[in-house]
Design an enzyme around this catalytic site. Structure first.
Site: not given
Length: 161
Positions: A48, A74
């Site tokens: 966002d 990851d």
């Protein structure tokens, strides 16, 4: 934060951010995003990135905020997110198709913020005079194609260029 958010300055008629400040804010935001994506132990996909989530401290240093939609992944792996999240006008086009956010979609969102900084316009303008001006990205792309990119510069700062 003492100076609130970036959008409160970009879209306030009484606030004028000089180009030097705009550049520092863009650079600080990019640095924060680089840290989240590459330099922390896990990759943080913010999901966002937008001007209202870039907070400004007392010296107008940019700080990324609102990590409510963020996800840890990851390094070297794509996002596992399957629920569409973000703000219309800032989301990369592929997010709407796949529902997956990634480092690349965060970078796209940062690109929209960079256009806001340069143009002084919101990413979506439903009251635009014509259809080509509703989307900031599309409007700038059209101006670029016509060789009129300088017309996209924030009118409040044009006299200073």
């Amino acid at each position: 934060m003492p100076h609130s958010s970036l959008d409160s300055h970009l879209f306030n008629e009484t606030s004028l951010l000089p180009w030097e400040e705009r550049y520092r804010i863009a650079q600080g935001s990019a640095s924060g995003l680089l840290y989240l994506h590459e330099e922390w132990e896990k990759c943080v996909v913010h999901r966002d990135i937008k001007s209202s989530n870039i907070m400004l401290d007392s010296e107008f240093n940019a700080k990324l905020g609102d990590f409510g939609l963020a996800r840890l992944v990851d390094h070297g792996k794509g996002s596992q997110t399957t629920v569409l999240a973000g703000t219309i006008g800032y989301m990369a086009p592929e997010c709407g198709l796949t529902g997956k956010a990634s480092r690349e979609s965060d970078v796209y969102s940062f690109g929209v913020v960079a256009l806001e900084i340069a143009c002084g316009r919101r990413p979506i303008n439903p009251r635009a005079r014509n259809e080509d001006e509703v989307s900031l990205v599309r409007w700038v792309w059209e101006l670029y194609g016509e060789g009129k990119l300088i017309e996209a510069v924030d009118p409040k700062t044009r006299r200073r260029i």
